[in-house]
Design a protein around this motif. Sequence first.
Motif, PDB file in Angstrom:
ATOM      1  N   PHE A   1       8.736  10.684   3.364  1.00  0.00           N
ATOM      2  CA  PHE A   1       9.067   9.019   3.236  1.00  0.00           C
ATOM      3  C   PHE A   1       7.726   8.386   2.768  1.00  0.00           C
ATOM      4  O   PHE A   1       6.842   8.318   3.369  1.00  0.00           O
TER       5      PHE A   1
ATOM      6  N   GLY B   1       4.687  -0.665  11.801  1.00  0.00           N
ATOM      7  CA  GLY B   1       4.554   0.653  11.136  1.00  0.00           C
ATOM      8  C   GLY B   1       3.191   1.311  11.058  1.00  0.00           C
ATOM      9  O   GLY B   1       2.516   1.925  10.002  1.00  0.00           O
TER      10      GLY B   1
ATOM     11  N   GLY C   1       5.830   5.429   2.904  1.00  0.00           N
ATOM     12  CA  GLY C   1       5.614   4.386   3.826  1.00  0.00           C
ATOM     13  C   GLY C   1       5.146   3.155   3.294  1.00  0.00           C
ATOM     14  O   GLY C   1       4.957   1.929   3.946  1.00  0.00           O
ATOM     15  N   SER C   2       4.625   3.033   1.995  1.00  0.00           N
ATOM     16  CA  SER C   2       3.988   1.927   1.506  1.00  0.00           C
ATOM     17  C   SER C   2       4.990   0.902   0.672  1.00  0.00           C
ATOM     18  O   SER C   2       4.616  -0.346   0.614  1.00  0.00           O
ATOM     19  N   ARG C   3       6.173   1.332   0.940  1.00  0.00           N
ATOM     20  CA  ARG C   3       7.097   0.350   0.103  1.00  0.00           C
ATOM     21  C   ARG C   3       7.828  -0.231   0.999  1.00  0.00           C
ATOM     22  O   ARG C   3       8.233   0.274   2.417  1.00  0.00           O
ATOM     23  N   ARG C   4       8.420  -1.683   0.941  1.00  0.00           N
ATOM     24  CA  ARG C   4       9.126  -2.443   1.945  1.00  0.00           C
ATOM     25  C   ARG C   4      10.335  -1.936   1.810  1.00  0.00           C
ATOM     26  O   ARG C   4      11.251  -1.590   0.737  1.00  0.00           O
ATOM     27  N   VAL C   5      11.325  -1.908   2.990  1.00  0.00           N
ATOM     28  CA  VAL C   5      12.622  -1.714   3.129  1.00  0.00           C
ATOM     29  C   VAL C   5      13.207  -2.928   3.153  1.00  0.00           C
ATOM     30  O   VAL C   5      13.040  -3.769   4.254  1.00  0.00           O
TER      31      VAL C   5
ATOM     32  N   LYS D   1       2.127   5.265  10.792  1.00  0.00           N
ATOM     33  CA  LYS D   1       2.378   5.746   9.425  1.00  0.00           C
ATOM     34  C   LYS D   1       1.157   5.238   8.520  1.00  0.00           C
ATOM     35  O   LYS D   1       0.703   5.979   7.659  1.00  0.00           O
ATOM     36  N   ARG D   2       0.756   3.802   8.850  1.00  0.00           N
ATOM     37  CA  ARG D   2      -0.195   3.231   7.859  1.00  0.00           C
ATOM     38  C   ARG D   2      -1.532   4.169   8.164  1.00  0.00           C
ATOM     39  O   ARG D   2      -2.143   4.215   7.080  1.00  0.00           O
TER      40      ARG D   2
END
Lengths: 274, 487
Positions: free
Chosen positions: B101, B165, B103-107, B168-169
Amino acid sequence: MLRILINALRTGVVTIGYPAEPSVPPDRFRGAPVLRPGSHLPPPSVCPAGAISEFFNAEGRHVALDLARCIFCGRCADDPWADAVGMGRDFELAAHSRDHLRIEVVADDAAVTAARPALDRDAEAARTSSEIQRVLGRSLQLRHLDAGSCNACDWELTALLNPVYDVRRLGIDFVASPRHADGVVVTGSVTRNLETAVRRTVEAVPDPRIVIAVGACAASGGIVGEGYASAGGVDRVLPVDVYIPGCPPRPEAILFGILVAIGRLDARRLQREE
Amino acid sequence: MALATVVATDETATPDGDLKVRYVFEPTAPGGPDRFVTLLVSVDAARPEVPSLTTAVPAANWHEREMRDLFGIVPVGHPDPRPLVVHDGWPQGVFPLRKAFDGSRRVPVEPADEFPHLVAEGEGVFEIPVGPIHAGIIEPGHFRFTSVGETVLHLDARLFYTHRGLEKRMEGLSPLDAFYVAERICGVCSVAHGLGYCEALEQIAGVGAPPRARLIRSIALELERLYNHVGDVGNMCAGAAFHYGTATGARLKERLQQLNERLAGNRFLRGLVVPGGVLLDLSDDLLRSLAVTLQDTLSGLDSLMGHIEANPSVVDRLDDTGILQHQAAVDLAVAGVAARASGVDRDARRDHPHGAFAGPEPPELHVVTIPDGGDAMSRMTVRALEARESIRLVGEFVRRLEPGPLQVTLPEPLPGGRIGISAIESPRGEAVHWLRTDPRGRVERYHLRSPSYHNWPAVALAAETAIVPDFPLVNKSFELCYSCTDR
Ligand code: SF4
């Protein structure tokens, strides 16, 4: 009861005079980094918050520092860049736009100085919409909105209400309902789990309203940035009127930003100079 | 043994090709061996299921819900299968802490059905929804009270609104850069979490901070505890409508935060503790200023506690309010002030020595427990006594300061594929840090189990012994963090 009264009298007045009197931060305080033009400016990889960037053009290497992103960690002012960058003491950094929070220098020629002149704070204050000033006058009721902060900015907002800062003496207060507010102060980068609540709360504030982004996360995403759970700053979700840099900004820095927001700075400054 | 933390990892891209769950336990005997015992479970990525432990180990409840939300590992037989960390409209089958996944894109936020809160029905039963945006300057959470009259029947607390997050960051960052994220997970635990991350990292690097740095780290840790505890005593006065106490607590806390700014250049002491040691030294001038502020804090706190204890209207509100039973505190692996006020003798400074306690001849530590306590008054008393103990400890640490280096250099890159575990006694109790580097020495996985993570379920239990108007007081008596729970 009597003992409490005696104790209160003995404690005396602890409230500071800022903004009528200047506030001098302690020696170790890390304010806005000062970039000295020259060839030894640090590369972007030094900054853990991604606040430093660079680009090249005919003039040479440009290095830019985004105060809205800066977490004031002091790493870029540490060896081996201590000659090129110094941690300044300036904390009165609030501005109406992200552009005004960008410091840029040309790094390859010591003769070329700052590409971006320092911000004119008084002109900045005068930029405030006259409409907001006309409607809100000299008092400001704010609603705090935690949009996913680490709680540090929130604590500093609470500190503004303690007997030392006591912002109520300036006609500024924090209210419980958005319906009673003239604006919101937002902390945090706007998490996915709060986005809806943030939008709805701001919509509940009557127009005209001001939105103040407090701290690096709110102003730019800060160390959190943009990601699956974070929008990366308040202005990704809502228009922002004032950005207050800091991680977190000290209470006086927040107070300065609020005064910028209502355009009351020039009056206060004059009073200080008299 | 008590559950210390649960860490899931995605190892599908490694030769193991699986997901893993590590259940980390620790001894509960006071001053028992400084040890963690890890139960390692390999989970088939094609059928990611583990049996739920929650009915046998109640403290596993949120850990299991979290690993289902973030890793898609299903705890089969879990009594409460509702989502915990991801909120409304989160897309099905998307697990943000899986390695695949991005993690750098907004959901995007999608419209969603209302969250299935537990509801009670019957004559005279009311539901009171509070939050996530509260009326004061506080962190966001949603509380759904079910009440009859003023009596709370049930409290359903929904948190994770400030989930950013951050774990993940940090993945893929150089551990030295990731430190700045760890230090910013929580504002009022900045020293504790920064230090916990550093100690885990130093384990991986195989180095230890020099003696002077250890002492300064412990001084910072006690100063953080002190400004939190003193402020919390004031906040509890607010919950009991004793405004002199609120203002006094706020004033004393403010002085301590001004001291922080003199010592570290930051009112939350950020920038003092760094990987390998500390960045700033304590000069004689600063030590003098420290001594004066602590002396004033001590007399201010003594006088404030005197006023509180002499004021029946405050004592009445605190006595027997919001009771956390000893057994419940044990079952939920509750930490810190809340645990000790319910008679659980746990303190990570003694049980997992860190900072100056990890050196030779560690200073004596008086762990305050109240065996028959459990109410808001006990939590206030523990805080006041611990604040005094912190002042005493700082004095002791200062006396032990000898000239010496402040930092050791960490190897770069850091050793790959190693795990570091540390436990720090933060102002709210034991925080457990778990860090692993990838083959290139970058952060592969980091997980923080904050004390608040284990304590939140206890707040709901304590609230059920109180009336609705006392909830703010009960909540303040626990004084938990949302940001270090939600991450
Ligand atoms: S002080 Fe600011 S600009 Fe410099 S390294 Fe730290 S965050 Fe980046």
